[in-house]
Design a protein around this motif. Structure first.
Motif, PDB file in Angstrom:
ATOM      1  N   ALA A  20      31.816   8.013  41.984  1.00 38.98           N
ATOM      2  CA  ALA A  20      33.191   7.781  42.453  1.00 38.98           C
ATOM      3  C   ALA A  20      33.796   9.068  43.019  1.00 38.98           C
ATOM      4  CB  ALA A  20      34.053   7.246  41.315  1.00 38.98           C
ATOM      5  N   HIS A  21      33.518  10.204  42.382  1.00 39.51           N
ATOM      6  CA  HIS A  21      33.991  11.484  42.921  1.00 39.51           C
ATOM      7  C   HIS A  21      33.445  11.700  44.329  1.00 39.51           C
ATOM      8  CE1 HIS A  21      35.047  12.614  38.768  1.00 39.51           C
ATOM      9  NE2 HIS A  21      35.823  13.525  39.335  1.00 39.51           N
ATOM     10  N   PHE A  22      32.178  11.374  44.511  1.00 42.27           N
ATOM     11  CA  PHE A  22      31.530  11.558  45.813  1.00 42.27           C
ATOM     12  C   PHE A  22      32.102  10.598  46.849  1.00 42.27           C
ATOM     13  CE2 PHE A  22      28.125  10.841  48.893  1.00 42.27           C
ATOM     14  CZ  PHE A  22      27.816  12.149  49.246  1.00 42.27           C
ATOM     15  N   ALA A  23      32.329   9.353  46.439  1.00 41.81           N
ATOM     16  CA  ALA A  23      32.755   8.309  47.376  1.00 41.81           C
ATOM     17  C   ALA A  23      34.120   8.593  48.007  1.00 41.81           C
ATOM     18  CB  ALA A  23      32.782   6.953  46.673  1.00 41.81           C
ATOM     19  N   VAL A  24      35.009   9.271  47.305  1.00 44.46           N
ATOM     20  CA  VAL A  24      36.351   9.494  47.836  1.00 44.46           C
ATOM     21  C   VAL A  24      36.447  10.719  48.747  1.00 44.46           C
ATOM     22  CG1 VAL A  24      37.471   8.334  45.897  1.00 44.46           C
ATOM     23  CG2 VAL A  24      37.140  10.814  45.829  1.00 44.46           C
ATOM     24  N   LEU A  25      35.377  11.505  48.825  1.00 42.92           N
ATOM     25  CA  LEU A  25      35.410  12.705  49.665  1.00 42.92           C
ATOM     26  C   LEU A  25      35.151  12.391  51.125  1.00 42.92           C
ATOM     27  CD1 LEU A  25      33.438  15.313  47.527  1.00 42.92           C
ATOM     28  CD2 LEU A  25      35.909  15.150  47.840  1.00 42.92           C
ATOM     29  N   LYS A  26      35.869  13.088  51.987  1.00 37.82           N
ATOM     30  CA  LYS A  26      35.587  13.021  53.419  1.00 37.82           C
ATOM     31  C   LYS A  26      34.331  13.837  53.688  1.00 37.82           C
ATOM     32  CE  LYS A  26      40.411  12.890  54.886  1.00 37.82           C
ATOM     33  NZ  LYS A  26      41.423  13.608  55.680  1.00 37.82           N
ATOM     34  N   SER A  27      33.797  13.704  54.876  1.00 39.62           N
ATOM     35  CA  SER A  27      32.667  14.514  55.306  1.00 39.62           C
ATOM     36  C   SER A  27      33.017  15.993  55.167  1.00 39.62           C
ATOM     37  CB  SER A  27      32.343  14.183  56.762  1.00 39.62           C
ATOM     38  OG  SER A  27      31.373  15.060  57.257  1.00 39.62           O
ATOM     39  N   GLY A  28      32.199  16.751  54.457  1.00 40.14           N
ATOM     40  CA  GLY A  28      32.454  18.170  54.227  1.00 40.14           C
ATOM     41  C   GLY A  28      33.408  18.452  53.084  1.00 40.14           C
ATOM     42  N   GLY A  29      33.930  17.403  52.431  1.00 40.65           N
ATOM     43  CA  GLY A  29      34.874  17.585  51.328  1.00 40.65           C
ATOM     44  C   GLY A  29      34.213  18.173  50.098  1.00 40.65           C
ATOM     45  N   ARG A  30      35.017  18.796  49.256  1.00 43.15           N
ATOM     46  CA  ARG A  30      34.514  19.441  48.042  1.00 43.15           C
ATOM     47  C   ARG A  30      35.189  18.866  46.816  1.00 43.15           C
ATOM     48  NH1 ARG A  30      33.862  25.717  49.867  1.00 43.15           N
ATOM     49  NH2 ARG A  30      32.857  25.237  51.835  1.00 43.15           N
ATOM     50  N   THR A  31      34.483  18.942  45.706  1.00 44.41           N
ATOM     51  CA  THR A  31      35.041  18.474  44.447  1.00 44.41           C
ATOM     52  C   THR A  31      34.888  19.544  43.381  1.00 44.41           C
ATOM     53  OG1 THR A  31      35.134  16.616  42.900  1.00 44.41           O
ATOM     54  CG2 THR A  31      32.948  17.394  43.497  1.00 44.41           C
ATOM     55  N   GLU A  80      25.919  18.305  47.586  1.00 40.64           N
ATOM     56  CA  GLU A  80      25.121  19.448  48.037  1.00 40.64           C
ATOM     57  C   GLU A  80      25.833  20.718  47.604  1.00 40.64           C
ATOM     58  OE1 GLU A  80      24.955  19.090  52.265  1.00 40.64           O
ATOM     59  OE2 GLU A  80      23.068  17.981  52.163  1.00 40.64           O
ATOM     60  N   GLU A  81      25.129  21.835  47.742  1.00 40.39           N
ATOM     61  CA  GLU A  81      25.699  23.144  47.427  1.00 40.39           C
ATOM     62  C   GLU A  81      26.388  23.129  46.064  1.00 40.39           C
ATOM     63  OE1 GLU A  81      28.110  24.695  50.595  1.00 40.39           O
ATOM     64  OE2 GLU A  81      26.739  23.940  52.120  1.00 40.39           O
ATOM     65  N   ILE A  82      25.685  22.646  45.072  1.00 40.64           N
ATOM     66  CA  ILE A  82      26.240  22.509  43.720  1.00 40.64           C
ATOM     67  C   ILE A  82      26.242  23.868  43.028  1.00 40.64           C
ATOM     68  CG2 ILE A  82      25.890  21.447  41.459  1.00 40.64           C
ATOM     69  CD1 ILE A  82      24.477  19.147  43.099  1.00 40.64           C
ATOM     70  N   SER A  83      27.356  24.178  42.403  1.00 38.78           N
ATOM     71  CA  SER A  83      27.513  25.418  41.657  1.00 38.78           C
ATOM     72  C   SER A  83      28.163  25.079  40.324  1.00 38.78           C
ATOM     73  CB  SER A  83      28.398  26.378  42.457  1.00 38.78           C
ATOM     74  OG  SER A  83      28.596  27.570  41.756  1.00 38.78           O
ATOM     75  N   ILE A 150      32.452  24.195  34.787  1.00 42.41           N
ATOM     76  CA  ILE A 150      33.148  23.771  35.989  1.00 42.41           C
ATOM     77  C   ILE A 150      32.095  23.618  37.073  1.00 42.41           C
ATOM     78  CG2 ILE A 150      34.841  24.353  37.761  1.00 42.41           C
ATOM     79  CD1 ILE A 150      36.403  25.837  35.631  1.00 42.41           C
ATOM     80  N   ALA A 151      31.932  22.395  37.554  1.00 48.70           N
ATOM     81  CA  ALA A 151      30.931  22.098  38.581  1.00 48.70           C
ATOM     82  C   ALA A 151      31.648  21.880  39.908  1.00 48.70           C
ATOM     83  CB  ALA A 151      30.129  20.860  38.213  1.00 48.70           C
ATOM     84  N   MET A 152      31.072  22.458  40.950  1.00 52.36           N
ATOM     85  CA  MET A 152      31.620  22.297  42.290  1.00 52.36           C
ATOM     86  C   MET A 152      30.516  21.782  43.192  1.00 52.36           C
ATOM     87  SD  MET A 152      33.594  25.929  42.191  1.00 52.36           S
ATOM     88  CE  MET A 152      32.347  26.576  41.094  1.00 52.36           C
ATOM     89  N   GLY A 153      30.864  20.918  44.095  1.00 50.71           N
ATOM     90  CA  GLY A 153      29.893  20.373  45.031  1.00 50.71           C
ATOM     91  C   GLY A 153      30.555  19.954  46.320  1.00 50.71           C
ATOM     92  N   ARG A 154      29.749  19.761  47.345  1.00 49.74           N
ATOM     93  CA  ARG A 154      30.262  19.413  48.667  1.00 49.74           C
ATOM     94  C   ARG A 154      29.545  18.181  49.173  1.00 49.74           C
ATOM     95  NH1 ARG A 154      28.964  20.309  53.961  1.00 49.74           N
ATOM     96  NH2 ARG A 154      27.149  21.544  53.453  1.00 49.74           N
ATOM     97  N   ARG A 155      30.299  17.338  49.853  1.00 50.44           N
ATOM     98  CA  ARG A 155      29.710  16.194  50.530  1.00 50.44           C
ATOM     99  C   ARG A 155      29.214  16.664  51.901  1.00 50.44           C
ATOM    100  NH1 ARG A 155      31.426  10.081  50.489  1.00 50.44           N
ATOM    101  NH2 ARG A 155      29.984   9.317  52.044  1.00 50.44           N
ATOM    102  N   LYS A 156      27.985  16.298  52.238  1.00 52.82           N
ATOM    103  CA  LYS A 156      27.387  16.734  53.487  1.00 52.82           C
ATOM    104  C   LYS A 156      28.239  16.304  54.674  1.00 52.82           C
ATOM    105  CE  LYS A 156      23.066  16.575  56.020  1.00 52.82           C
ATOM    106  NZ  LYS A 156      21.680  16.132  56.012  1.00 52.82           N
ATOM    107  N   ARG A 157      28.334  17.202  55.629  1.00 52.22           N
ATOM    108  CA  ARG A 157      29.067  16.878  56.864  1.00 52.22           C
ATOM    109  C   ARG A 157      28.251  15.903  57.675  1.00 52.22           C
ATOM    110  NH1 ARG A 157      33.424  19.955  57.802  1.00 52.22           N
ATOM    111  NH2 ARG A 157      33.547  21.961  56.781  1.00 52.22           N
ATOM    112  N   SER A 158      28.924  14.893  58.198  1.00 55.86           N
ATOM    113  CA  SER A 158      28.252  13.961  59.109  1.00 55.86           C
ATOM    114  C   SER A 158      28.903  14.110  60.466  1.00 55.86           C
ATOM    115  CB  SER A 158      28.374  12.524  58.597  1.00 55.86           C
ATOM    116  OG  SER A 158      29.723  12.173  58.423  1.00 55.86           O
ATOM    117  N   PHE A 159      28.088  14.256  61.455  1.00 58.00           N
ATOM    118  CA  PHE A 159      28.601  14.505  62.820  1.00 58.00           C
ATOM    119  C   PHE A 159      28.489  13.276  63.661  1.00 58.00           C
ATOM    120  CE2 PHE A 159      27.286  18.588  61.140  1.00 58.00           C
ATOM    121  CZ  PHE A 159      28.426  19.320  61.337  1.00 58.00           C
TER     122      PHE A 159
END
Length: 159
Positions: A20-31, A80-83, A150-159
């Protein structure tokens, strides 16, 4: 962003909350997701004390995460880019969970009124930089005995 939510889920809903966290992010969005560390000794001891003294809410499920499970669930959700960094320092956790509980027990025993005090978890410059750059966190911010991950991640950008 969610703070202290995901640890209240088990089974398939535990993964669904990451999805659900992933689904609400825009392309390139971070959580940013903050959860308790399953292996933080001071927190586990405090939780045991809360349960033994009846201060833990009846029926409340809370099960912390290992760093490995947190990363795996974020990967499975598509991040992606999980920290993952520590959100607290172990010495602060000890003061809050162990010494704080002992003080509360003494106040109750002595019939002394409890003190209400707001506490804020300090955000370090290193954490801010890690969140902004999605870079690998500095070693000093990854403590196996920290209460909070504290986990941070990014949704892949779609072009």
């Amino acid at each position: 962003m969610s703070l202290g939510v995901n640890e209240h889920f088990s089974g398939q809903p535990r993964q669904t909350i990451f999805d659900a966290h992933f689904a609400v992010l825009k392309s390139g969005g971070r959580t940013l997701i903050a959860v308790p560390n399953r292996y933080c000794l001071s927190y586990r001891a405090a939780m045991l004390m809360w349960k033994l003294t009846g201060r833990w809410p009846q029926g409340l499920y809370e099960y912390g995460f290992t760093r490995k499970e947190l990363v795996r669930r974020m990967c499975d959700a598509g991040f992606e880019e999980i920290s993952v960094v520590s959100g607290t320092r172990p010495v602060d956790d000890f003061h809050r969970y162990i010494l704080g509980n002992l003080r509360a027990a003494m106040r109750k025993f002595l019939h002394y009124p409890s003190m209400v005090k707001e506490s804020l978890i300090p955000v370090t410059n290193e954490m801010v930089r890690a969140a902004a750059n999605m870079a690998e966190p500095p070693v000093q911010l990854v403590s196996s005995q920290s209460y909070m991950w504290i986990a941070m991640g990014r949704r892949k950008r779609s072009f």
